[in-house]
Motif scaffolding. Structure first.
Motif, PDB file in Angstrom:
ATOM      1  N   ARG A   1      36.947 -33.223  30.471  1.00  0.00           N
ATOM      2  CA  ARG A   1      38.257 -32.961  31.084  1.00  0.00           C
ATOM      3  C   ARG A   1      38.777 -31.590  30.668  1.00  0.00           C
ATOM      4  O   ARG A   1      39.327 -30.847  31.483  1.00  0.00           O
ATOM      5  CB  ARG A   1      39.265 -34.017  30.659  1.00  0.00           C
ATOM      6  CG  ARG A   1      39.163 -35.309  31.378  1.00  0.00           C
ATOM      7  CD  ARG A   1      40.263 -36.225  30.906  1.00  0.00           C
ATOM      8  NE  ARG A   1      40.225 -37.478  31.606  1.00  0.00           N
ATOM      9  CZ  ARG A   1      41.014 -38.493  31.345  1.00  0.00           C
ATOM     10  NH1 ARG A   1      41.914 -38.398  30.397  1.00  0.00           N
ATOM     11  NH2 ARG A   1      40.925 -39.601  32.028  1.00  0.00           N
TER      12      ARG A   1
ATOM     13  N   VAL B   1      39.800 -28.581  33.223  1.00  0.00           N
ATOM     14  CA  VAL B   1      41.133 -27.969  33.241  1.00  0.00           C
ATOM     15  C   VAL B   1      41.029 -26.480  32.919  1.00  0.00           C
ATOM     16  O   VAL B   1      41.696 -25.653  33.546  1.00  0.00           O
ATOM     17  CB  VAL B   1      42.071 -28.695  32.260  1.00  0.00           C
ATOM     18  CG1 VAL B   1      43.376 -27.945  32.077  1.00  0.00           C
ATOM     19  CG2 VAL B   1      42.346 -30.115  32.749  1.00  0.00           C
TER      20      VAL B   1
ATOM     21  N   SER C   1      38.159 -38.712  36.501  1.00  0.00           N
ATOM     22  CA  SER C   1      39.254 -39.667  36.666  1.00  0.00           C
ATOM     23  C   SER C   1      38.770 -40.945  37.340  1.00  0.00           C
ATOM     24  O   SER C   1      39.156 -42.046  36.939  1.00  0.00           O
ATOM     25  CB  SER C   1      40.386 -39.046  37.481  1.00  0.00           C
ATOM     26  OG  SER C   1      40.960 -37.978  36.783  1.00  0.00           O
TER      27      SER C   1
ATOM     28  N   PHE D   1      37.284 -32.861  37.605  1.00  0.00           N
ATOM     29  CA  PHE D   1      38.366 -33.673  37.066  1.00  0.00           C
ATOM     30  C   PHE D   1      38.536 -34.955  37.883  1.00  0.00           C
ATOM     31  O   PHE D   1      38.734 -36.032  37.319  1.00  0.00           O
ATOM     32  CB  PHE D   1      39.677 -32.884  37.036  1.00  0.00           C
ATOM     33  CG  PHE D   1      40.730 -33.534  36.202  1.00  0.00           C
ATOM     34  CD1 PHE D   1      40.774 -33.329  34.842  1.00  0.00           C
ATOM     35  CD2 PHE D   1      41.670 -34.369  36.784  1.00  0.00           C
ATOM     36  CE1 PHE D   1      41.741 -33.941  34.064  1.00  0.00           C
ATOM     37  CE2 PHE D   1      42.639 -34.979  36.023  1.00  0.00           C
ATOM     38  CZ  PHE D   1      42.674 -34.769  34.654  1.00  0.00           C
TER      39      PHE D   1
END
Length: 91
Positions: free
Chosen positions: A22, A26, A53, A49
């Motif tokens: 993650r 980001v 998720s 991402f």
């Protein structure tokens, strides 16, 4: 060193490697928006991402199914509890 075989309880536990992925996703988006010339594809970070998720949400659903059953209301209640604070802070 950990064995490649995991027991069922460990499979649903905390995964620091997921948090690391993650962070990279980001970071790719942030560097893209910062205008770093060698980072032309920040959208890839968004895709990564979303995949992560989906994996985390699926693990939660599997954990809930193993514990007795999945409820739609419970699923959306967890989403609201997770997203609403960030939404309010952003607004």
């Amino acid at each position: 060193m950990r064995s490649g075989v995991r027991n069922r309880q460990d499979a649903f536990g905390y995964r620091p490697d997921i948090d690391g992925l993650r962070a990279f996703a980001v970071l790719a988006v942030v560097l893209y928006h910062a205008g770093i010339p060698w980072m032309p594809g920040g959208f890839v970070g968004v895709d990564v991402f979303f995949v992560i998720s989906g994996y985390v949400i699926t693990r939660g659903l599997l954990r809930e199914a193993a514990g007795g059953g999945i409820t739609v209301a419970g699923f959306y209640a967890r989403r609201v509890r997770r997203i609403l604070p960030a939404l309010l802070a952003t607004l």
